[in-house]
Write a protein that holds these residues in place. Sequence first.
Motif, PDB file in Angstrom:
ATOM      1  N   VAL A 190     -16.433 -20.472 -79.392  1.00 23.72           N
ATOM      2  CA  VAL A 190     -15.686 -20.519 -80.655  1.00 23.72           C
ATOM      3  C   VAL A 190     -16.518 -19.801 -81.697  1.00 23.72           C
ATOM      4  O   VAL A 190     -17.711 -20.084 -81.855  1.00 23.72           O
ATOM      5  CB  VAL A 190     -15.391 -21.969 -81.094  1.00 23.72           C
ATOM      6  N   TRP A 191     -15.886 -18.843 -82.364  1.00 18.77           N
ATOM      7  CA  TRP A 191     -16.527 -18.169 -83.481  1.00 18.77           C
ATOM      8  C   TRP A 191     -16.114 -18.919 -84.748  1.00 18.77           C
ATOM      9  O   TRP A 191     -14.924 -19.074 -85.023  1.00 18.77           O
ATOM     10  CB  TRP A 191     -16.064 -16.724 -83.602  1.00 18.77           C
ATOM     11  N   HIS A 192     -17.097 -19.363 -85.511  1.00 15.66           N
ATOM     12  CA  HIS A 192     -16.808 -20.087 -86.742  1.00 15.66           C
ATOM     13  C   HIS A 192     -16.769 -19.161 -87.953  1.00 15.66           C
ATOM     14  O   HIS A 192     -16.293 -19.560 -89.010  1.00 15.66           O
ATOM     15  CB  HIS A 192     -17.834 -21.198 -86.950  1.00 15.66           C
ATOM     16  N   SER A 193     -17.294 -17.935 -87.756  1.00 14.72           N
ATOM     17  CA  SER A 193     -17.324 -16.970 -88.854  1.00 14.72           C
ATOM     18  C   SER A 193     -17.496 -15.578 -88.265  1.00 14.72           C
ATOM     19  O   SER A 193     -17.740 -15.416 -87.064  1.00 14.72           O
ATOM     20  CB  SER A 193     -18.490 -17.276 -89.794  1.00 14.72           C
ATOM     21  N   GLU A 194     -17.416 -14.579 -89.119  1.00 14.76           N
ATOM     22  CA  GLU A 194     -17.638 -13.209 -88.665  1.00 14.76           C
ATOM     23  C   GLU A 194     -19.069 -13.013 -88.172  1.00 14.76           C
ATOM     24  O   GLU A 194     -19.330 -12.163 -87.313  1.00 14.76           O
ATOM     25  CB  GLU A 194     -17.307 -12.211 -89.778  1.00 14.76           C
ATOM     26  N   HIS A 197      -7.985  -8.527 -76.111  1.00 16.12           N
ATOM     27  CA  HIS A 197      -6.641  -9.090 -76.146  1.00 16.12           C
ATOM     28  C   HIS A 197      -6.542 -10.058 -77.312  1.00 16.12           C
ATOM     29  O   HIS A 197      -7.478 -10.804 -77.576  1.00 16.12           O
ATOM     30  CB  HIS A 197      -6.356  -9.843 -74.840  1.00 16.12           C
ATOM     31  N   GLY A 198      -5.394 -10.068 -77.974  1.00 20.75           N
ATOM     32  CA  GLY A 198      -5.169 -11.001 -79.074  1.00 20.75           C
ATOM     33  C   GLY A 198      -4.108 -10.471 -80.004  1.00 20.75           C
ATOM     34  O   GLY A 198      -3.776  -9.287 -79.990  1.00 20.75           O
ATOM     35  N   ASP A 199      -3.590 -11.369 -80.806  1.00 22.02           N
ATOM     36  CA  ASP A 199      -2.560 -11.005 -81.768  1.00 22.02           C
ATOM     37  C   ASP A 199      -3.126 -10.076 -82.842  1.00 22.02           C
ATOM     38  O   ASP A 199      -4.344  -9.946 -82.986  1.00 22.02           O
ATOM     39  CB  ASP A 199      -1.997 -12.261 -82.443  1.00 22.02           C
ATOM     40  N   LEU A 200      -2.224  -9.470 -83.603  1.00 21.01           N
ATOM     41  CA  LEU A 200      -2.643  -8.668 -84.755  1.00 21.01           C
ATOM     42  C   LEU A 200      -3.461  -9.555 -85.693  1.00 21.01           C
ATOM     43  O   LEU A 200      -3.065 -10.686 -85.980  1.00 21.01           O
ATOM     44  CB  LEU A 200      -1.426  -8.122 -85.504  1.00 21.01           C
ATOM     45  N   GLY A 201      -4.594  -9.052 -86.138  1.00 21.24           N
ATOM     46  CA  GLY A 201      -5.425  -9.808 -87.062  1.00 21.24           C
ATOM     47  C   GLY A 201      -6.355 -10.813 -86.411  1.00 21.24           C
ATOM     48  O   GLY A 201      -7.059 -11.541 -87.106  1.00 21.24           O
ATOM     49  N   ALA A 202      -6.400 -10.852 -85.091  1.00 19.69           N
ATOM     50  CA  ALA A 202      -7.253 -11.829 -84.401  1.00 19.69           C
ATOM     51  C   ALA A 202      -8.733 -11.481 -84.510  1.00 19.69           C
ATOM     52  O   ALA A 202      -9.580 -12.368 -84.449  1.00 19.69           O
ATOM     53  CB  ALA A 202      -6.849 -11.943 -82.935  1.00 19.69           C
ATOM     54  N   GLY A 203      -9.062 -10.188 -84.652  1.00 23.40           N
ATOM     55  CA  GLY A 203     -10.464  -9.797 -84.786  1.00 23.40           C
ATOM     56  C   GLY A 203     -10.939  -8.795 -83.750  1.00 23.40           C
ATOM     57  O   GLY A 203     -12.140  -8.581 -83.590  1.00 23.40           O
ATOM     58  N   LYS A 204     -10.021  -8.157 -83.058  1.00 26.57           N
ATOM     59  CA  LYS A 204     -10.388  -7.182 -82.019  1.00 26.57           C
ATOM     60  C   LYS A 204     -11.159  -6.006 -82.618  1.00 26.57           C
ATOM     61  O   LYS A 204     -12.247  -5.672 -82.143  1.00 26.57           O
ATOM     62  CB  LYS A 204      -9.128  -6.682 -81.291  1.00 26.57           C
ATOM     63  N   THR A 205     -10.610  -5.382 -83.645  1.00 26.53           N
ATOM     64  CA  THR A 205     -11.262  -4.224 -84.254  1.00 26.53           C
ATOM     65  C   THR A 205     -12.576  -4.627 -84.926  1.00 26.53           C
ATOM     66  O   THR A 205     -13.559  -3.878 -84.882  1.00 26.53           O
ATOM     67  CB  THR A 205     -10.318  -3.529 -85.251  1.00 26.53           C
ATOM     68  N   ASP A 222      -8.066 -18.967 -90.575  1.00 21.68           N
ATOM     69  CA  ASP A 222      -8.498 -17.716 -91.201  1.00 21.68           C
ATOM     70  C   ASP A 222      -9.885 -17.259 -90.770  1.00 21.68           C
ATOM     71  O   ASP A 222     -10.185 -16.065 -90.824  1.00 21.68           O
ATOM     72  CB  ASP A 222      -8.467 -17.840 -92.728  1.00 21.68           C
ATOM     73  N   THR A 223     -10.752 -18.170 -90.362  1.00 13.46           N
ATOM     74  CA  THR A 223     -12.111 -17.778 -90.007  1.00 13.46           C
ATOM     75  C   THR A 223     -12.485 -18.093 -88.563  1.00 13.46           C
ATOM     76  O   THR A 223     -13.284 -17.378 -87.980  1.00 13.46           O
ATOM     77  CB  THR A 223     -13.142 -18.448 -90.939  1.00 13.46           C
ATOM     78  N   GLU A 224     -11.944 -19.154 -87.988  1.00 12.87           N
ATOM     79  CA  GLU A 224     -12.331 -19.549 -86.634  1.00 12.87           C
ATOM     80  C   GLU A 224     -11.510 -18.845 -85.561  1.00 12.87           C
ATOM     81  O   GLU A 224     -10.309 -18.630 -85.730  1.00 12.87           O
ATOM     82  CB  GLU A 224     -12.198 -21.062 -86.437  1.00 12.87           C
ATOM     83  N   ARG A 225     -12.210 -18.501 -84.460  1.00 13.22           N
ATOM     84  CA  ARG A 225     -11.570 -17.848 -83.326  1.00 13.22           C
ATOM     85  C   ARG A 225     -12.000 -18.529 -82.034  1.00 13.22           C
ATOM     86  O   ARG A 225     -13.184 -18.831 -81.844  1.00 13.22           O
ATOM     87  CB  ARG A 225     -11.954 -16.361 -83.237  1.00 13.22           C
TER      88      ARG A 225
END
Length: 171
Positions: free
Chosen positions: A25-29, A53-61, A150-153
């Motif tokens: 789990v990513w808690h932040s960038e 893989h992931g939705d738009l805005g998930a953090g891939k880029t 908004d921040t966790e992944r």
Amino acid sequence: MTVAPHTGQIVESGPLPPLATHHVVWHSEADTEALARQLAAQPPLANAYLTLHGDLGAGKTTLVRHLLRALGVQGRIKSPTYAVVEPHEAPGLLIWHFDFYRFDDPREWEDAGFRDIFANPGLKVAEWPEKAAALTPPADLAIHIEAIDDTERKVTLHAHTACGLALLQGL
């Protein structure tokens, strides 16, 4: 950050079942950057194929940008959303960042010379790989990113090859 749900079916980028899986789990960038630095430090990455893989805005880029910086890429790092691929160079390493989001026609694959890119050494990183799954080799490491807020992944990494397994074991 806005997350938009993906409407198409997600298809794994290769027919191989995972050899191993890792969850984090990513808690932040900063956590995103830390994973990018861990990956960048591993020698097998130099010739790996990573899928994101992931939705738009998930953090891939965002992950790709941190990875390229950790590898030593200088200058502007732009998303290849419209160009489909952006080449990069780091010290002793060729890198191709693909974004297949707008990829519609398999003829584009041949016309753009992607077969040659995948046949040569270097790191290949692809966002939206399911759009070209029938044309790409199996991913060494498939990284699935799910936005919790908004921040966790929630991040799941699947190793599909010996190279991917080596990368996963190095984390």
